[in-house]
Design a protein around this motif. Sequence first.
Motif, PDB file in Angstrom:
ATOM      1  N   GLY A  72       1.680  11.181   6.938  1.00 34.43           N
ATOM      2  CA  GLY A  72       1.110  10.630   5.716  1.00 34.43           C
ATOM      3  C   GLY A  72       1.618   9.232   5.431  1.00 34.43           C
ATOM      4  N   MET A  73       2.918   9.013   5.590  1.00 35.16           N
ATOM      5  CA  MET A  73       3.492   7.690   5.348  1.00 35.16           C
ATOM      6  C   MET A  73       3.027   6.701   6.399  1.00 35.16           C
ATOM      7  N   ILE A  74       2.915   7.137   7.638  1.00 34.23           N
ATOM      8  CA  ILE A  74       2.401   6.250   8.693  1.00 34.23           C
ATOM      9  C   ILE A  74       0.972   5.819   8.377  1.00 34.23           C
ATOM     10  N   SER A  75       0.149   6.753   7.930  1.00 36.89           N
ATOM     11  CA  SER A  75      -1.241   6.427   7.583  1.00 36.89           C
ATOM     12  C   SER A  75      -1.307   5.482   6.400  1.00 36.89           C
ATOM     13  N   ALA A  76      -0.493   5.749   5.370  1.00 36.27           N
ATOM     14  CA  ALA A  76      -0.479   4.867   4.196  1.00 36.27           C
ATOM     15  C   ALA A  76      -0.015   3.462   4.576  1.00 36.27           C
ATOM     16  N   SER A  77       0.980   3.376   5.445  1.00 37.88           N
ATOM     17  CA  SER A  77       1.457   2.065   5.905  1.00 37.88           C
ATOM     18  C   SER A  77       0.374   1.331   6.677  1.00 37.88           C
ATOM     19  N   GLY A  78      -0.386   2.065   7.487  1.00 36.15           N
ATOM     20  CA  GLY A  78      -1.491   1.440   8.216  1.00 36.15           C
ATOM     21  C   GLY A  78      -2.547   0.877   7.284  1.00 36.15           C
ATOM     22  N   ILE A  79      -2.864   1.611   6.216  1.00 40.10           N
ATOM     23  CA  ILE A  79      -3.840   1.125   5.246  1.00 40.10           C
ATOM     24  C   ILE A  79      -3.324  -0.129   4.544  1.00 40.10           C
ATOM     25  N   ILE A  80      -2.054  -0.132   4.162  1.00 41.22           N
ATOM     26  CA  ILE A  80      -1.477  -1.299   3.495  1.00 41.22           C
ATOM     27  C   ILE A  80      -1.494  -2.515   4.420  1.00 41.22           C
ATOM     28  N   SER A  81      -1.226  -2.294   5.702  1.00 38.60           N
ATOM     29  CA  SER A  81      -1.185  -3.411   6.649  1.00 38.60           C
ATOM     30  C   SER A  81      -2.558  -4.034   6.877  1.00 38.60           C
ATOM     31  N   LEU A  82      -3.628  -3.330   6.500  1.00 37.37           N
ATOM     32  CA  LEU A  82      -4.979  -3.868   6.671  1.00 37.37           C
ATOM     33  C   LEU A  82      -5.391  -4.804   5.546  1.00 37.37           C
ATOM     34  N   ILE A  83      -4.666  -4.792   4.441  1.00 36.92           N
ATOM     35  CA  ILE A  83      -5.117  -5.517   3.255  1.00 36.92           C
ATOM     36  C   ILE A  83      -5.150  -7.023   3.506  1.00 36.92           C
ATOM     37  N   ILE A  84      -4.071  -7.589   4.043  1.00 39.42           N
ATOM     38  CA  ILE A  84      -4.014  -9.043   4.218  1.00 39.42           C
ATOM     39  C   ILE A  84      -5.054  -9.554   5.217  1.00 39.42           C
TER      40      ILE A  84
END
Length: 280
Positions: free
Chosen positions: A246-258
């Motif tokens: 779950g944390m890995i997936s959330a981190s991946g989503i955050i990394s897509l924002i920029i």
Amino acid sequence: MKNKTIYKIGYILVILFFLAFTLGPIIWCFIMSITPESEIFRSSGDFLPSKINWGNYLSIFDRSSQESEVIFRGLKNSLMMSVTTMVIGIPTSLFAAYSFYRYKFRAREFVMKFLMLTIVIPVFTTIIPIYSMFAEYGMLDSVFWVAIIYVSSFIPITTWTMMNYFKSIPRELVESASIEGCDELQIFLKIIMPLSTPIIFTCILMVFIMSWNQFQIPLILISSHENKLVTMVLSEFISRNDVRYGMISASGIISLIIPAMVAVLFRKHLISGLMQGTGK
């Protein structure tokens, strides 16, 4: 009429397939990020979680948490590296492309072909000598020197892209400016640069996204936690006995924002730069 209807149906199906192929993994990653850990491996036919869990995102945006420190440090390092690559790589490619466009010198064709040949060289054929050189001169574990590697890797494709765009600029404009008394710097700044804004922004977007998504080179050349990029910090949530999906997936989503924001800001320039020349 029948053929037109079939064409529209086929077009819609292709678009839907493309959207499913591109957005499907992102949607699945987001669903994983809001799914409780206890439900991730549960054998059920439900695609959506029975209860939405925002705990992973709350942990990331809680500046006192370790997860927040790891993710935002990786974002900062990736942003610094991408900006450094753009600041050095784009002007270098711009000057090189203008030189190939403006001047005919001995071995010009050979240099251009050799430059294009470097695009197809696999990264793993050069990573060992690069690592040896970095180790010998103390350049390992440095975001700046990794950015320099990216600059050398992206210069061929950006130079080729800019040069092809310059060819669409009528040479009469350059010749007229030269007859009027403009020197090379004035021609470059007052004619080439204003007409080349779309392709410059296109290359900025290309370089930013390509450098942001890199994983293999920094994995080998960067080792400390302080300098890890956002593509590398996901491994921080994997231990011998536990994998925090779950944390890995959330981190991946955050990394897509920029990169998504950069792509949205420059999307018009990307389309005009790649698809059009100029007739001005």
